[in-house]
Design an enzyme around this catalytic site. Structure first.
Site, PDB file in Angstrom:
ATOM      1  N   ARG A  27       9.498   7.036   0.655  1.00  0.00           N
ATOM      2  CA  ARG A  27       8.937   6.619  -0.628  1.00  0.00           C
ATOM      3  C   ARG A  27       8.989   7.736  -1.663  1.00  0.00           C
ATOM      4  O   ARG A  27       8.829   7.483  -2.850  1.00  0.00           O
ATOM      5  CB  ARG A  27       7.465   6.196  -0.433  1.00  0.00           C
ATOM      6  CG  ARG A  27       7.316   4.987   0.468  1.00  0.00           C
ATOM      7  CD  ARG A  27       5.908   4.889   1.004  1.00  0.00           C
ATOM      8  NE  ARG A  27       4.964   4.522  -0.032  1.00  0.00           N
ATOM      9  CZ  ARG A  27       4.438   3.317  -0.181  1.00  0.00           C
ATOM     10  NH1 ARG A  27       4.783   2.351   0.629  1.00  0.00           N
ATOM     11  NH2 ARG A  27       3.577   3.071  -1.141  1.00  0.00           N
ATOM     12  N   TRP A  74       2.618  11.463  -4.619  1.00  0.00           N
ATOM     13  CA  TRP A  74       3.685  11.512  -5.620  1.00  0.00           C
ATOM     14  C   TRP A  74       2.945  11.661  -6.943  1.00  0.00           C
ATOM     15  O   TRP A  74       2.316  10.721  -7.424  1.00  0.00           O
ATOM     16  CB  TRP A  74       4.481  10.219  -5.555  1.00  0.00           C
ATOM     17  CG  TRP A  74       5.813  10.252  -6.215  1.00  0.00           C
ATOM     18  CD1 TRP A  74       6.925  10.928  -5.793  1.00  0.00           C
ATOM     19  CD2 TRP A  74       6.199   9.558  -7.402  1.00  0.00           C
ATOM     20  NE1 TRP A  74       7.964  10.698  -6.637  1.00  0.00           N
ATOM     21  CE2 TRP A  74       7.552   9.861  -7.636  1.00  0.00           C
ATOM     22  CE3 TRP A  74       5.553   8.716  -8.283  1.00  0.00           C
ATOM     23  CZ2 TRP A  74       8.250   9.356  -8.711  1.00  0.00           C
ATOM     24  CZ3 TRP A  74       6.245   8.210  -9.360  1.00  0.00           C
ATOM     25  CH2 TRP A  74       7.584   8.530  -9.567  1.00  0.00           C
ATOM     26  N   LYS A 486      29.156   2.064 -11.515  1.00  0.00           N
ATOM     27  CA  LYS A 486      28.501   1.530 -10.315  1.00  0.00           C
ATOM     28  C   LYS A 486      29.550   1.019  -9.335  1.00  0.00           C
ATOM     29  O   LYS A 486      29.492   1.288  -8.150  1.00  0.00           O
ATOM     30  CB  LYS A 486      27.564   0.398 -10.747  1.00  0.00           C
ATOM     31  CG  LYS A 486      26.328   0.240  -9.952  1.00  0.00           C
ATOM     32  CD  LYS A 486      25.163   1.048 -10.450  1.00  0.00           C
ATOM     33  CE  LYS A 486      25.439   2.524 -10.516  1.00  0.00           C
ATOM     34  NZ  LYS A 486      24.438   3.314 -11.116  1.00  0.00           N
ATOM     35  N   GLU A 489      31.576   3.891  -7.749  1.00  0.00           N
ATOM     36  CA  GLU A 489      30.746   4.729  -6.897  1.00  0.00           C
ATOM     37  C   GLU A 489      30.577   4.161  -5.491  1.00  0.00           C
ATOM     38  O   GLU A 489      30.637   4.906  -4.512  1.00  0.00           O
ATOM     39  CB  GLU A 489      29.376   4.828  -7.590  1.00  0.00           C
ATOM     40  CG  GLU A 489      28.422   5.816  -7.032  1.00  0.00           C
ATOM     41  CD  GLU A 489      27.132   5.883  -7.873  1.00  0.00           C
ATOM     42  OE1 GLU A 489      26.894   5.005  -8.724  1.00  0.00           O
ATOM     43  OE2 GLU A 489      26.368   6.831  -7.657  1.00  0.00           O
ATOM     44  N   LYS A 604      22.336  12.064  -3.711  1.00  0.00           N
ATOM     45  CA  LYS A 604      21.369  11.448  -4.613  1.00  0.00           C
ATOM     46  C   LYS A 604      20.962  12.419  -5.712  1.00  0.00           C
ATOM     47  O   LYS A 604      20.859  12.046  -6.868  1.00  0.00           O
ATOM     48  CB  LYS A 604      20.134  10.995  -3.815  1.00  0.00           C
ATOM     49  CG  LYS A 604      19.078  10.283  -4.658  1.00  0.00           C
ATOM     50  CD  LYS A 604      19.594   8.969  -5.198  1.00  0.00           C
ATOM     51  CE  LYS A 604      18.639   8.275  -6.130  1.00  0.00           C
ATOM     52  NZ  LYS A 604      19.326   7.287  -6.985  1.00  0.00           N
TER      53      LYS A 604
HETATM   54  O1  M6R Z   1      18.826  12.364 -11.166  1.00  0.00           O
HETATM   55  P1  M6R Z   1      19.700  12.181 -12.382  1.00  0.00           P
HETATM   56  O2  M6R Z   1      19.355  10.964 -13.176  1.00  0.00           O
HETATM   57  O3  M6R Z   1      19.728  13.400 -13.252  1.00  0.00           O
HETATM   58  O4  M6R Z   1      21.159  11.984 -11.808  1.00  0.00           O
HETATM   59  C1  M6R Z   1      22.248  11.901 -12.676  1.00  0.00           C
HETATM   60  C2  M6R Z   1      23.464  11.359 -11.976  1.00  0.00           C
HETATM   61  O5  M6R Z   1      23.843  12.222 -10.940  1.00  0.00           O
HETATM   62  C3  M6R Z   1      23.213   9.962 -11.406  1.00  0.00           C
HETATM   63  O6  M6R Z   1      22.794   9.082 -12.396  1.00  0.00           O
HETATM   64  C4  M6R Z   1      24.492   9.408 -10.766  1.00  0.00           C
HETATM   65  O7  M6R Z   1      25.450   9.179 -11.744  1.00  0.00           O
HETATM   66  C5  M6R Z   1      24.139   8.131 -10.005  1.00  0.00           C
HETATM   67  N1  M6R Z   1      24.431   8.310  -8.614  1.00  0.00           N
HETATM   68  C6  M6R Z   1      24.886   6.945 -10.459  1.00  0.00           C
HETATM   69  O8  M6R Z   1      24.520   5.808  -9.758  1.00  0.00           O
END
Ligand code: M6R
Length: 609
Positions: A27, A74, A486, A489, A604
């Site tokens: 979570r 959190w 998306k 990816e 992530k």
């Molecule tokens: O944690 P952040 O929003 O800073 O991450 C930015 C990007 O690495 C993130 O949005 C990435 O493009 C995603 N995996 C897309 O789905």
């Protein structure tokens, strides 16, 4: 988001609580703690950071006892720290509380309790609950909790212990989930089923407005007014991994379906009770500063950058301030023109993305004020920015960002409206109309999700292709960029997103027989032009999937397959139109047999530049 575990029985509670908290780690949390009734009375141990830190402290000083509560926090009220971690206690240290949710009136309760001598050590709303219960205790913990609840507003799930009645664990659910696990000579509480699934599969699911009193020998369920309830036990027959995903096959799908809640939570108390104005108490910037802003730079990476592109349209349209968007990894190397009247908005789900953090530092070094839009309270980006707008999407586990992106859009709508109402660039009636439509978005997302089967079929068709195109004009272009990212990816299908009118300047050469084109058309003033662009690709053999707003019938004739989405104000359409694109990527990845939640080569949180 926070996690709760509680145990009463005949076994060593410390290990059960720690193992339960480990099951809730997915979570997301920033600190953890336990309270256990030991031979020395009620003892609390807490530690900031990962659970292993708490385990290390407990290895040197174990908490031995048969009843206890545990929590992963959190951060919401107050930064992540040992002192802000749960469990909290009162001045007598005879009561202990773990809490998920938010006590909205905690400030007034705190002032009232402080006036009668209570001394607070943390910044949290939860500490107020333990003091409140202590102040109302007259020999019956259940009654004290019930009285305390009548004083509290907000949403909460509670686990409460007192040294005065060391055989009882009191649990409360009030708009924040809590379940009771029933064992043999032992009973449990958990904010989610995985926390207790190693020990029992028999649970009571509490409803809002219900509480439970647990001893090792039994569980009493009652309303908050004290009326006893009888309920059938629910037998859990899923495994732990499934339960963490709440029955969804993947975190990404679960997170797509969590979007209506994320929208509502992000809007939360930022819409004032009249429903006509935006309240952003978290912003420290003054109205005088807002009047001085001459330009805004929005800086972010990946999906967050795409949210920023929509943010540009929102702010320019509503507040009439010029906005530039920048990919964070490029920003500081292009010598951006930053003046004291430049506001820099950094957007980051994790708040830890190295490129975004570096851009934030560059902006501050050049004298700009920085606002962070982030999903993680206490993250580096949140700590270093001058102002923080938190998106309340909850933890996002799937690498492919979905609910974080749409919550960022909601944050931009709120911020754009707030700037407009401060600057007077839009009249009050228009702002009230946009706010009204904003509040309808969660229900409209739910309507779109009911058509997931159509998108699944589209995804199965496109999954056999190696290349495809997304097209859109105006704000739709920003959305198709996100749809394309998306898809790339997680399905590994190559796709390109183009402004529909730009194809004929080169890319049209790539359109050949059967190539899939996903066309987004939600903007009435651009609709006819988009239809013309669709006809251009159709004439060259493309197979077009069209997504458009209900009522625009011309598109139906121009495309091969169509999906209608609910109507809204054109400026708000990205918060709806991206949802089918997220589902398309999800189902295409599934059709190709990919690891949806953990795509190859990606992480992530990207903490390297
Ligand atoms: O944690 P952040 O929003 O800073 O991450 C930015 C990007 O690495 C993130 O949005 C990435 O493009 C995603 N995996 C897309 O789905």
């Amino acid at each position: 988001m926070c996690g709760i575990v509680g145990y009463v029985g005949k076994r060593d509670s410390q290990n059960i609580l720690i193992e339960g908290l480990k099951k809730l780690e997915y979570r997301g949390y920033d600190s953890a703690g336990l309270a256990v009734f030991t031979s020395d009375g009620l003892q609390i141990t807490k530690s900031m950071g990962r659970l292993v830190n708490l385990e290390n402290v407990l290895a040197d000083a174990p908490l031995a006892g048969f009843i206890g509560i545990g929590h992963t926090r959190w951060a919401t009220h107050g930064k992540p720290s040992d002192v802000n971690s749960h469990p909290h206690t009162d001045n007598s240290k005879k009561f202990s509380v773990v809490h998920n949710g938010i006590i909205e009136n905690y400030m007034s309760l705190k002032e009232e309790l402080a006036a009668s001598g209570h001394v607070f050590v943390s910044e949290t709303d939860t500490e107020v609950i333990s003091h409140l219960i202590a102040s109302l205790y007259e020999g019956d913990i259940v009654k004290a909790v019930q009285k305390a609840i009548t004083r509290m507003t907000g949403a909460f799930a509670l686990g409460v212990l007192t040294e005065y009645e060391p055989d009882k664990l009191v649990a409360v659910r009030f708009f924040s989930p809590l379940i009771i696990g029933v064992g043999e000579g032992e009973n449990f509480i958990g904010s989610d089923i995985p926390a207790i699934l190693d020990y029992t599969r028999n649970v009571y699911i509490l409803n809002d407005g219900e509480m439970a009193v647990l001893t090792k020998d039994g569980v009493e369920l009652m309303t908050l007014e004290g009326n006893f309830i009888s309920r059938e036990l629910f037998h859990v027959d899923w495994d732990i991994v499934t339960a963490e995903k709440a029955g969804f096959d993947h975190f990404m799908l679960k997170e797509i379906y969590e979007q209506p809640k994320a929208y509502r939570d992000t809007m939360g108390s930022r819409i004032d009770p009249s429903g006509k104005r935006i309240v952003m108490n978290e912003l420290k910037m003054t109205d005088e500063y807002i009047h001085r802003i001459q330009q805004i730079h929005i800086v972010a990476c990946g999906t967050a950058y795409h949210a920023g592109m929509v943010g540009k349209s929102i702010i320019e349209k509503l507040a009439r301030i010029p906005v530039e968007t920048d990919v964070a990894s490029e920003y500081r190397y292009r010598s951006p023109i930053i003046t004291p009247n430049t506001l820099v908005v950094v957007v980051s789900q994790s708040g830890e993305t190295a490129d975004t953090l570096a851009a934030l530092r560059e902006a501050k070094r050049c004298g700009a004020r920085v606002v962070a839009i982030t999903n993680v309270v206490g993250s580096s980006v949140a700590r270093e920015a001058d102002d923080v707008i938190v998106t309340w999407a909850g933890p996002e586990i799937a690498v492919a960002s979905t609910k974080a992106y749409t919550s960022q859009l909601i944050a931009f709508y709120l911020f754009g409206l707030y700037l407009a109402q401060t600057l007077g660039t839009q009249d009050e009636a228009y702002i009230a109309d946009v706010v009204t439509e904003l509040k309808l978005l969660p229900d409209k997302v739910e309507q779109i999700l009911q058509h997931a089967e159509i998108i699944k079929e589209w995804a199965e068709q496109i999954s056999t292709h190696d290349n495809l195109f997304f097209i859109g004009r105006g704000i739709d272009y920003a959305v198709v960029l996100e749809g394309s990212l998306k898809l790339k990816e997680i399905s590994y299908i190559h796709s390109e997103a183009y402004p529909s009118g730009e194809l004929k300047h080169g890319t049209l050469a790539l359109i050949e027989e059967g190539i899939p084109v996903i066309a987004l058309a939600t903007q009435p003033e651009l609709f006819e032009k988009t239809v013309s662009n669709i006809k251009e690709v159709k004439a060259r053999g493309a197979y077009v999937f069209g997504i458009h707003t209900l009522g625009e019938t011309e598109l139906v004739k121009a495309v091969d397959q169509v999906l209608e989405i609910p109507q809204t104000i054109p400026l708000l359409s990205p918060a709806l139109s991206v949802v089918p694109l997220q589902l398309l990527a999800y189902y295409a990845s599934l059709a190709r047999g990919n690891d949806v939640d953990k795509p190859r080569n990606l992480a992530k949180s990207v903490t390297v530049e």
